[in-house]
Enzyme design. Structure first.
Site, PDB file in Angstrom:
ATOM      1  N   HIS A  21       0.842  -1.207   0.000  1.00 24.54           N
ATOM      2  CA  HIS A  21       0.000   0.000   0.000  1.00 24.54           C
ATOM      3  C   HIS A  21       0.878   1.258   0.000  1.00 24.54           C
ATOM      4  O   HIS A  21       0.592   2.224  -0.714  1.00 24.54           O
ATOM      5  CB  HIS A  21      -0.879   0.039   1.255  1.00 24.54           C
ATOM      6  CG  HIS A  21      -1.901  -1.059   1.358  1.00 24.54           C
ATOM      7  ND1 HIS A  21      -1.836  -2.048   2.310  1.00 24.54           N
ATOM      8  CD2 HIS A  21      -3.021  -1.314   0.634  1.00 24.54           C
ATOM      9  CE1 HIS A  21      -2.881  -2.861   2.174  1.00 24.54           C
ATOM     10  NE2 HIS A  21      -3.607  -2.444   1.166  1.00 24.54           N
TER      11      HIS A  21
ATOM     12  N   ASP B 226      -3.935  -6.857  -7.797  1.00 24.87           N
ATOM     13  CA  ASP B 226      -5.329  -7.124  -8.160  1.00 24.87           C
ATOM     14  C   ASP B 226      -5.510  -6.685  -9.613  1.00 24.87           C
ATOM     15  O   ASP B 226      -6.162  -5.678  -9.888  1.00 24.87           O
ATOM     16  CB  ASP B 226      -6.258  -6.352  -7.216  1.00 24.87           C
ATOM     17  CG  ASP B 226      -6.006  -6.723  -5.766  1.00 24.87           C
ATOM     18  OD1 ASP B 226      -6.603  -7.681  -5.288  1.00 24.87           O
ATOM     19  OD2 ASP B 226      -5.166  -6.060  -5.111  1.00 24.87           O
TER      20      ASP B 226
ATOM     21  N   ARG C 228      -4.397 -10.061   3.807  1.00 21.06           N
ATOM     22  CA  ARG C 228      -4.906 -11.376   4.213  1.00 21.06           C
ATOM     23  C   ARG C 228      -3.787 -12.332   4.615  1.00 21.06           C
ATOM     24  O   ARG C 228      -4.076 -13.390   5.188  1.00 21.06           O
ATOM     25  CB  ARG C 228      -5.749 -11.985   3.091  1.00 21.06           C
ATOM     26  CG  ARG C 228      -7.090 -11.272   2.900  1.00 21.06           C
ATOM     27  CD  ARG C 228      -8.017 -12.023   1.949  1.00 21.06           C
ATOM     28  NE  ARG C 228      -9.376 -11.508   1.976  1.00 21.06           N
ATOM     29  CZ  ARG C 228      -9.889 -10.651   1.101  1.00 21.06           C
ATOM     30  NH1 ARG C 228      -9.153 -10.191   0.118  1.00 21.06           N
ATOM     31  NH2 ARG C 228     -11.139 -10.240   1.202  1.00 21.06           N
TER      32      ARG C 228
HETATM   33  P1  AMP Z   1      -6.686  -3.550  -0.521  1.00 17.18           P
HETATM   34  O1  AMP Z   1      -6.475  -2.811   0.759  1.00 17.18           O
HETATM   35  O2  AMP Z   1      -6.335  -4.997  -0.455  1.00 17.18           O
HETATM   36  O3  AMP Z   1      -8.051  -3.293  -1.118  1.00 17.18           O
HETATM   37  O4  AMP Z   1      -5.651  -2.940  -1.548  1.00 17.18           O
HETATM   38  C1  AMP Z   1      -5.609  -1.563  -1.801  1.00 17.18           C
HETATM   39  C2  AMP Z   1      -4.731  -1.313  -2.994  1.00 17.18           C
HETATM   40  O5  AMP Z   1      -3.405  -1.786  -2.717  1.00 17.18           O
HETATM   41  C3  AMP Z   1      -5.193  -2.048  -4.252  1.00 17.18           C
HETATM   42  O6  AMP Z   1      -5.015  -1.200  -5.373  1.00 17.18           O
HETATM   43  C4  AMP Z   1      -4.277  -3.238  -4.305  1.00 17.18           C
HETATM   44  O7  AMP Z   1      -4.077  -3.741  -5.613  1.00 17.18           O
HETATM   45  C5  AMP Z   1      -2.994  -2.631  -3.764  1.00 17.18           C
HETATM   46  N1  AMP Z   1      -2.116  -3.691  -3.252  1.00 17.18           N
HETATM   47  C6  AMP Z   1      -2.416  -4.638  -2.351  1.00 17.18           C
HETATM   48  N2  AMP Z   1      -1.366  -5.466  -2.168  1.00 17.18           N
HETATM   49  C7  AMP Z   1      -0.369  -5.007  -2.980  1.00 17.18           C
HETATM   50  C8  AMP Z   1       0.967  -5.440  -3.261  1.00 17.18           C
HETATM   51  N3  AMP Z   1       1.501  -6.509  -2.678  1.00 17.18           N
HETATM   52  N4  AMP Z   1       1.695  -4.737  -4.157  1.00 17.18           N
HETATM   53  C9  AMP Z   1       1.155  -3.645  -4.773  1.00 17.18           C
HETATM   54  N5  AMP Z   1      -0.093  -3.195  -4.567  1.00 17.18           N
HETATM   55  C10 AMP Z   1      -0.853  -3.867  -3.677  1.00 17.18           C
END
Ligand code: AMP
Length: 280
Positions: A37, A150, A187
């Site tokens: 993030h 994603d 997760r």
């Molecule tokens: P989330 O909190 O899981 O909804 O993710 C928020 C944003 O962070 C989304 O755009 C995800 O694709 C991005 N994201 C989550 N994990 C990663 C990662 N390992 N590398 C890059 N971006 C990530």
């Protein structure tokens, strides 16, 4: 850093930034923040004068048997990390600020929303594009950054922004990984100690499969072997597929835009990853 919890307070803050002539960037998240993030925040800061982060566990993108209620919520730590990262504001709305008329899906994600993760999580991407549309409209940002982790989500958000003619530029950010290759994810903290040891096999299998396809091995055979190896190691594989990065169409043979996509459960934790063949 301003911490904003309601739509009217957000509007006041955004109007002040706009009046000051600032180009605005946004990183939408569900919190439980990690270095992945924060890499998005760094990218947004390069593209905008002031960057906001949203923390909202969006009810409309979770299925009835999914982990909405147990999704990790670490607000205090998240706020500290964002403050340190030099974020201008964090928007932590309640459900009514995002969904004044009730938490229902109001947009369809459209074509390619029912393949890959969409085939295993019915309605998931309708919830995603609905919430992203609302967050982009409320924050009126010029640019928003989403992770390639994603990849299908990024693809469908770009399509939604195009369809809805939203005046925002969508940027994709590369996947951040742990030192053993596991893609960072909120997760991952669900994994037991032994599952955490097994989890990097997902990426290593993806990488080995991509290399084999790249050197000319038959796609169908490589993917069958990969699925068997992961199943033997204890994964329940939802899908492992070769698709075109630009269209998400299924590929039986490699092309210049070919990318491998995988989703598998380890115990009760669902992990996803992807890798462009030309990056393997
Ligand atoms: P989330 O909190 O899981 O909804 O993710 C928020 C944003 O962070 C989304 O755009 C995800 O694709 C991005 N994201 C989550 N994990 C990663 C990662 N390992 N590398 C890059 N971006 C990530």
């Amino acid at each position: 850093m301003d911490i904003i919890r309601s739509a009217p307070a957000l509007a006041t803050h955004i109007n002040a930034l706009k009046d000051a002539g600032k180009a605005l960037g946004l990183v939408p998240t569900m919190g439980a923040l990690h270095a992945g993030h924060l890499s998005l925040v760094a990218q947004a800061k390069k593209a905008a004068d002031a960057v906001g982060v949203t923390i909202f566990v969006n009810p409309t993108q979770f299925g009835p048997n999914e982990d909405f209620s147990r999704y990790p919520r670490t607000e205090k730590e998240d706020i500290a990390a964002l403050e340190k990262a030099g974020v201008d504001f964090v928007y932590i709305p309640d459900v009514a600020s995002v969904y004044p008329e009730g938490a229902h899906v109001t947009l369809k994600a459209g074509e390619m929303a029912d393949v890959l993760c969409g085939a295993h999580r019915p309605g998931h991407f309708d919830g995603v594009v609905t919430v992203v549309h609302r967050l982009l409209t409320q924050t009126k940002v010029d640019v928003a950054v989403f992770g390639e982790k994603d990849f299908q989500q990024l693809f469908l958000i770009r399509k939604m922004v195009e369809r809805e003619k939203l005046p925002v530029k969508i940027l994709g950010a590369p996947i951040r990984r742990e030192s053993d290759g596991l893609a960072m994810s909120s997760r991952n903290r669900y994994l037991s100690i032994s599952e955490r040891k097994t989890a990097p096999l997902l990426f290593h299998t993806l990488k080995a499969s991509a290399a084999k396809i790249k050197k000319g091995d038959k796609v169908e055979v490589v993917l069958k072997e990969a699925r068997a190896a992961l199943t033997k190691a204890g994964f329940l594989v939802d899908y492992i597929e070769l698709r075109d990065s630009d269209t998400l169409h299924l590929l039986a043979k490699k092309n210049a835009a070919a990318r491998l996509f995988i989703a598998a459960k380890l115990g009760s934790t669902r992990l996803i990853d992807n890798l462009a063949l030309n990056a393997a």
